[in-house]
Structures are given as C-alpha cells and as structure tokens.
Design an enzyme around this catalytic site. Structure first.
Site, mmCIF file in Angstrom:
data_model
loop_
_atom_site.group_PDB
_atom_site.id
_atom_site.type_symbol
_atom_site.label_atom_id
_atom_site.label_comp_id
_atom_site.label_asym_id
_atom_site.label_seq_id
_atom_site.Cartn_x
_atom_site.Cartn_y
_atom_site.Cartn_z
ATOM 1 N N ASP A 73 0.815 -1.213 0.000
ATOM 2 C CA ASP A 73 0.000 0.000 0.000
ATOM 3 C C ASP A 73 0.859 1.279 0.000
ATOM 4 O OD1 ASP A 73 -1.995 -1.847 0.360
ATOM 5 O OD2 ASP A 73 -2.840 -0.910 2.155
ATOM 6 N N HIS A 218 3.688 -2.313 2.988
ATOM 7 C CA HIS A 218 3.764 -0.970 2.411
ATOM 8 C C HIS A 218 5.070 -0.845 1.636
ATOM 9 C CE1 HIS A 218 0.930 -0.751 5.739
ATOM 10 N NE2 HIS A 218 0.354 0.237 5.089
HETATM 11 ZN ZN ZN Z 1 -2.601 3.119 3.237
#
Ligand code: ZN
Length: 268
Positions: A73, A218
């Site tokens: 992400d 991430h």
């Molecule tokens: Zn996020």
C-alpha cells in the site's frame, strides 16, 4: 456515527488487530478539481507506453497449488522498483494499492508493475479515513484514483479498492456498491510500517502465512523491500503461488460482489 467507536474497539479486542489509524501516509495530495487534470506525458494520453518487447517469465496460475496474495500500500515510492525486481526475478506477482497522488510522480513504475503481470489497484487519492468524509468525497477519491491509473497505464484498475487504515462501514460499502467496487482488506497484517525491520517482516510472514493469505505491507519502506528478497523465494520454495488479489479472489469466490468486504479485517 456515535456508535462507531465502541464497535470498532470491540472488534479490535476480538481480532487483536490494531485499527487505530496512527499511521500517517507519506503524502497528502490534493484532489483534482474535475476528473484528472494533471498533464500526463502527452504522447501517452492515447497511446499507453507499455513496452511490447517485455515478456517476463511469469508463472502461469495453477488452480491446484496454494495461493498467497502479497499486497503493498501507499506507493509507488523509491522502494517499489526493488520489490518489482524480486517479483520479476522469481516470476511472481503482487498487488500494489497505490495512492493516486503518487501515481503522477511514478508513472514508469506503474507501467512496469503492470508489464510484469502484477496489479495496480485503488487506495484513494489522499488516503483519508473514508468513514470520516462525505459520500461525494468518497466518490471523488475513488474515481480520480482509478482515472489516473487508467490514464497512466492504459488499463482500468480492478473493480475493488483498499480503504485507508482498513476503515469502512455500511455507508462506505454502500457508496462502493454504487460505484461497482468491492472492498479489499487483508488477512495478515505485517505492521511493517511500525516495526521497520526486515527480519521482523520476514518472520511474521513465515510464521503466519497460509493458503489464501492476503498480506498487508507498504512499499514505502526500505525494510519491507529488503524483506521481500527473502520472503518471495522462501514462499515459492514452500510451494505457494504468489498471485494478485484478483487472481486469489477469483479462485476463491468467482466474480466479486460490489460493496462486499473481502478479508478478515473490517469494521462495522
Ligand atoms: Zn494506506
């Protein structure tokens, strides 16, 4: 709305997940006033620059082998290409839930992601908690981000998004259904943004990943990119296929239902 906080806390206690959005995204962009007004590479406007001579060795999907979906992400970022290098080396795929604001700066990375068989999906434009903004703002966040992904890559993103912080509720689900989007959360949270340690990320995945896992990470952290250099070959050695969220969910559920939440982590 007044009921939402106790319900969320209860679910946190039950699941052991930390839902409180203490995490601050790397960028706070500004929504385009109308559609996507940024000036992309003009020659690419009608003719996406997908290099046709790239034919990476991508493993074909095999229905009988267990699948895992790695997801990243908040990018693209400086570290995304390092992850793409590993995916390319091992013929693996993943899903990148990008923030629309970052796509402008990382257009080549978005195109490379798709050329390698991985997936670029919607994670909103500004990374707001969707439960805290109006229906119209939710629509704008999702539409502008899908539009820029399509404009840059030449392909519309898959018909789903991941809500920032995993925050969603019946109202968000209703808007999602209206727009034709399913909601994707995750089943395994590495908390990579918090631990920022490649060994810790590696260990949590190796200890907890199983068939059907949707793993939250991430691509904005160098430690996560470093961890992937061990995680990806190790998961493959254990017999897993590393596939996109679309591939995993199609295998498990067939066609996705707009407005439905997929993943074990969600708030109602
Ligand atoms: Zn996020």
């Amino acid at each position: 709305m007044k009921q939402a906080i106790p319900v969320i806390i209860l679910i946190i206690l039950i699941t052991g997940c930390s839902a409180v959005p203490a995490y601050i995204p790397p960028n706070q962009g500004v929504l385009p006033e109308q559609d996507v007004s940024f000036a992309a590479n003009e020659s690419a406007a009608n003719e996406p620059e997908i290099e046709s001579d790239i034919e990476p060795e991508i493993e074909a999907l095999v229905d009988t082998r267990p699948m895992i979906a790695l997801t990243f992400d908040d990018g693209p970022s400086h570290h995304t290409n390092r992850i793409l290098d590993v995916l390319e080396r091992y013929g693996a795929r993943a899903t990148f839930f990008v923030v629309g604001y970052n796509v402008e700066e990382w257009q080549d990375t978005v195109r490379r992601t798709i050329s390698l068989g991985s997936e670029v999906a919607n994670h909103t434009w500004n990374h707001p908690g969707l439960t805290n903004i109006s229906n119209q703002r939710i629509r704008e966040e999702l539409r502008t981000t899908s539009a820029i992904i399509e404009q840059v890559s030449g392909f519309p993103p898959p018909p789903f998004f991941r809500p920032p912080f995993g925050l969603t509720d019946r109202r968000v689900a209703g808007v999602s259904a209206e727009l034709g989007y399913a909601i994707i959360t995750w089943t395994l949270d590495t908390r990579d943004w918090e631990v920022r340690n490649a060994d810790a990320v590696y260990n949590i995945i190796m200890n907890r990943a199983k068939e059907g896992s949707i793993i939250l990470m991430h691509d904005t952290h160098i430690t996560t990119a470093a961890a992937m250099e061990r995680v990806i070959p190790e998961l493959i050695a254990r017999g897993y296929q590393l596939v996109t969220v679309s591939e995993l969910l199609h295998h498990l559920y067939g066609e996705l239902e707009p407005g439905r939440i997929y993943g074990t982590y969600a708030f109602f």
